[in-house]
Scaffold this motif. Structure first.
Motif, PDB file in Angstrom:
ATOM      1  N   VAL A 183       0.875  -1.169   0.000  1.00  0.00           N
ATOM      2  CA  VAL A 183       0.000   0.000   0.000  1.00  0.00           C
ATOM      3  C   VAL A 183       0.911   1.217   0.000  1.00  0.00           C
ATOM      4  O   VAL A 183       1.666   1.439   0.951  1.00  0.00           O
ATOM      5  N   ARG A 184       0.845   1.988  -1.084  1.00  0.00           N
ATOM      6  CA  ARG A 184       1.785   3.092  -1.285  1.00  0.00           C
ATOM      7  C   ARG A 184       1.052   4.341  -1.731  1.00  0.00           C
ATOM      8  O   ARG A 184       0.000   4.263  -2.354  1.00  0.00           O
ATOM      9  N   GLY A 185       1.659   5.479  -1.441  1.00  0.00           N
ATOM     10  CA  GLY A 185       1.109   6.747  -1.903  1.00  0.00           C
ATOM     11  C   GLY A 185       0.991   7.760  -0.788  1.00  0.00           C
ATOM     12  O   GLY A 185       1.147   7.440   0.396  1.00  0.00           O
ATOM     13  N   PRO A 186       0.712   9.016  -1.162  1.00  0.00           N
ATOM     14  CA  PRO A 186       0.659  10.103  -0.173  1.00  0.00           C
ATOM     15  C   PRO A 186      -0.325   9.850   0.972  1.00  0.00           C
ATOM     16  O   PRO A 186      -0.113  10.338   2.084  1.00  0.00           O
ATOM     17  N   LEU A 211      -4.821   2.937   5.351  1.00  0.00           N
ATOM     18  CA  LEU A 211      -4.704   1.784   6.236  1.00  0.00           C
ATOM     19  C   LEU A 211      -5.343   2.051   7.595  1.00  0.00           C
ATOM     20  O   LEU A 211      -5.885   1.135   8.216  1.00  0.00           O
ATOM     21  N   ASP A 212      -5.300   3.293   8.058  1.00  0.00           N
ATOM     22  CA  ASP A 212      -6.028   3.633   9.285  1.00  0.00           C
ATOM     23  C   ASP A 212      -7.522   3.384   9.102  1.00  0.00           C
ATOM     24  O   ASP A 212      -8.218   2.960  10.035  1.00  0.00           O
ATOM     25  N   LEU A 261      -8.556  -4.354   0.874  1.00  0.00           N
ATOM     26  CA  LEU A 261      -7.702  -3.161   0.930  1.00  0.00           C
ATOM     27  C   LEU A 261      -7.890  -2.295  -0.311  1.00  0.00           C
ATOM     28  O   LEU A 261      -7.933  -1.067  -0.222  1.00  0.00           O
ATOM     29  N   LEU A 262      -8.006  -2.933  -1.460  1.00  0.00           N
ATOM     30  CA  LEU A 262      -8.216  -2.192  -2.699  1.00  0.00           C
ATOM     31  C   LEU A 262      -9.522  -1.411  -2.627  1.00  0.00           C
ATOM     32  O   LEU A 262      -9.581  -0.232  -2.994  1.00  0.00           O
ATOM     33  N   ASP A 263     -10.574  -2.053  -2.130  1.00  0.00           N
ATOM     34  CA  ASP A 263     -11.870  -1.393  -2.016  1.00  0.00           C
ATOM     35  C   ASP A 263     -11.841  -0.273  -0.979  1.00  0.00           C
ATOM     36  O   ASP A 263     -12.330   0.840  -1.233  1.00  0.00           O
ATOM     37  N   ARG A 264     -11.246  -0.547   0.176  1.00  0.00           N
ATOM     38  CA  ARG A 264     -11.275   0.436   1.263  1.00  0.00           C
ATOM     39  C   ARG A 264     -10.349   1.623   1.024  1.00  0.00           C
ATOM     40  O   ARG A 264     -10.522   2.680   1.629  1.00  0.00           O
ATOM     41  N   ALA A 265      -9.372   1.453   0.131  1.00  0.00           N
ATOM     42  CA  ALA A 265      -8.456   2.556  -0.188  1.00  0.00           C
ATOM     43  C   ALA A 265      -8.974   3.409  -1.343  1.00  0.00           C
ATOM     44  O   ALA A 265      -8.309   4.366  -1.755  1.00  0.00           O
ATOM     45  N   GLY A 266     -10.169   3.094  -1.838  1.00  0.00           N
ATOM     46  CA  GLY A 266     -10.682   3.763  -3.033  1.00  0.00           C
ATOM     47  C   GLY A 266     -10.826   5.257  -2.912  1.00  0.00           C
ATOM     48  O   GLY A 266     -10.703   5.977  -3.917  1.00  0.00           O
ATOM     49  N   ASP A 267     -11.103   5.782  -1.722  1.00  0.00           N
ATOM     50  CA  ASP A 267     -11.294   7.220  -1.538  1.00  0.00           C
ATOM     51  C   ASP A 267     -10.019   7.930  -1.114  1.00  0.00           C
ATOM     52  O   ASP A 267     -10.058   9.111  -0.736  1.00  0.00           O
ATOM     53  N   PHE A 297     -12.974   3.956  10.761  1.00  0.00           N
ATOM     54  CA  PHE A 297     -12.527   2.710  10.151  1.00  0.00           C
ATOM     55  C   PHE A 297     -13.647   1.689  10.126  1.00  0.00           C
ATOM     56  O   PHE A 297     -14.612   1.765  10.896  1.00  0.00           O
ATOM     57  N   VAL A 298     -13.515   0.744   9.216  1.00  0.00           N
ATOM     58  CA  VAL A 298     -14.542  -0.275   9.011  1.00  0.00           C
ATOM     59  C   VAL A 298     -14.685  -1.113  10.278  1.00  0.00           C
ATOM     60  O   VAL A 298     -13.711  -1.648  10.797  1.00  0.00           O
ATOM     61  N   GLY A 299     -15.919  -1.207  10.767  1.00  0.00           N
ATOM     62  CA  GLY A 299     -16.197  -1.981  11.971  1.00  0.00           C
ATOM     63  C   GLY A 299     -16.122  -1.191  13.261  1.00  0.00           C
ATOM     64  O   GLY A 299     -16.359  -1.754  14.343  1.00  0.00           O
TER      65      GLY A 299
END
Length: 375
Positions: free
Chosen positions: A67-70, A76-77, A134-140, A277-279
């Protein structure tokens, strides 16, 4: 109109060390779709070697997701229950990914390789699910999620002599590598990510390398460990080692039916972090209400072994009050041990319970976890 032949069984995936395991005479087994070494000889001998000297494991079946990027830390939080943005560069943290109801989808280790570069290590059986979530949750968020599982082989040297074995092979000061820390290094001429992590209850290191370098690294570690009691170790002893250390296994102690609070791992949930965060709502409610059951350690005064799936009984009434999640003879303690979920009122150490072992109510005692803690 066209027709196609029915799909055959999915072929087992093989690690880059598959031929090495065969040459060593390993008993192989299917694990999460992978052909993996179960044992090379005596699983109890491999277990004792890890406790007393060192064992060498092939863990290439684990999943690695970058998981990379600004906004990788924020992503991830949001995706995980832990406060990932608080992890220092070069450090790692144990955490979990949960569903909306607080149920555990997987337990993970997250490595922070750089300010905006994280490596998430997932269990083999859940790697695809974790990568998709992770792909779905990082979408925004301004973050990129990439499944790098095919790009890594993973070896582990675990045991009290791990530093002695690795030290001659690397210029890295291993004594300076803290527990749950990771660093780029060269080991036996192979570029690796070297982490002081493990799943055995012992000191040790996990080495991520390119698949093409795995056999070279395995052979160098084997040669370096020859005078230190190093042995190849399979999944069977890894299971008894982690059980003695009170470490949960997904699909046994951890499932979507339980939250981290039932598993005595509420410490990994950071309700105080600013990122939603989710949950979160479900987990906050569970923390307030208390767990519905509690994961406990059980030790048998007899010789019969409580196995996963066996019923835990109230010895007075004979009523079923729980279920064994993992159980095995303990080579270190010389007694049968197990973990189980039981009502909180029956979870105090010293409580006498029973387990239905093939129709016989065998006594067990609740004990503190872990069963074993290294000096």
């Amino acid at each position: 109109m066209t027709s196609t032949a029915p799909a055959g069984p999915t072929p087992q995936r093989r690690t880059p060390l598959d031929a090495v395991h065969d040459a060593l005479g390993a008993t192989m087994t299917d694990f999460a779709g992978w052909r993996m070494p179960l044992r090379y000889g005596s699983e109890s001998a491999e277990h004792r070697a890890v406790r007393e000297a060192a064992g060498l494991f092939d863990l290439t079946h684990m999943g690695e997701i970058a998981v990379r990027g600004p906004e990788a830390a924020r992503a991830l939080d949001h995706a995980l229950v832990g406060f990932v943005s608080k992890i220092g560069v070069g450090r790692a943290r144990y955490t979990m990914i949960c569903d909306d109801n607080g149920g555990i989808l997987d337990d993970l280790i997250v490595y922070r390789l750089a300010e905006d570069d994280f490596l998430v290590v997932a269990n083999a059986s859940n790697a695809a699910v974790v990568a998709a979530e992770l792909l779905d949750r990082a979408g925004d968020f301004d973050a990129e999620v990439t499944d790098l599982s095919e790009a890594y082989a993973l070896l582990a040297v675990q045991g009290p002599r791990a530093v002695e074995i690795l030290a001659p092979l690397t210029g890295l000061d291993l004594d300076a590598v803290k527990y749950y820390a990771a660093d780029r290094a060269t080991v036996a001429g192979v570029d690796v990510l070297l982490a002081r992590t493990g799943y055995t209850g012992e000191d040790g290191f996990e080495l991520f390398c390119a698949p093409g370098d795995a056999e070279r690294l395995w052979n160098a570690l084997t040669e370096a460990g020859a005078g230190h009691g190093l042995v190849p170790a399979g999944l069977s002893c890894r299971d008894t080692l982690r059980l003695e250390a009170g470490m949960p296994l997904y699909g046994h102690e951890l499932t979507t039916e339980v939250t981290p609070y039932e598993a005595n791992l509420g410490r990994v949930v950071r309700l105080d972090k600013p990122e939603d965060f989710v949950g979160r709502d479900a987990l906050a409610a569970r923390e307030k209400e208390g767990p519905r059951a509690t994961l406990v350690g059980l030790r048998s005064p007899g010789r019969r072994v409580p196995r996963a799936g066996y019923a835990v009984l109230d010895p007075a009434s004979g009523d079923t009050i729980g279920t064994i999640t993992s159980g095995a003879p303990s080579p270190t303690l010389g007694a049968p041990i197990a973990m189980a979920y039981v009502p909180s009122g029956s979870a105090a150490p010293g409580t006498r319970l029973a387990v239905d072992i093939r129709g016989s109510a065998e006594p067990v005692d609740v004990v503190e976890l872990p069963f074993y803690r290294r000096a």
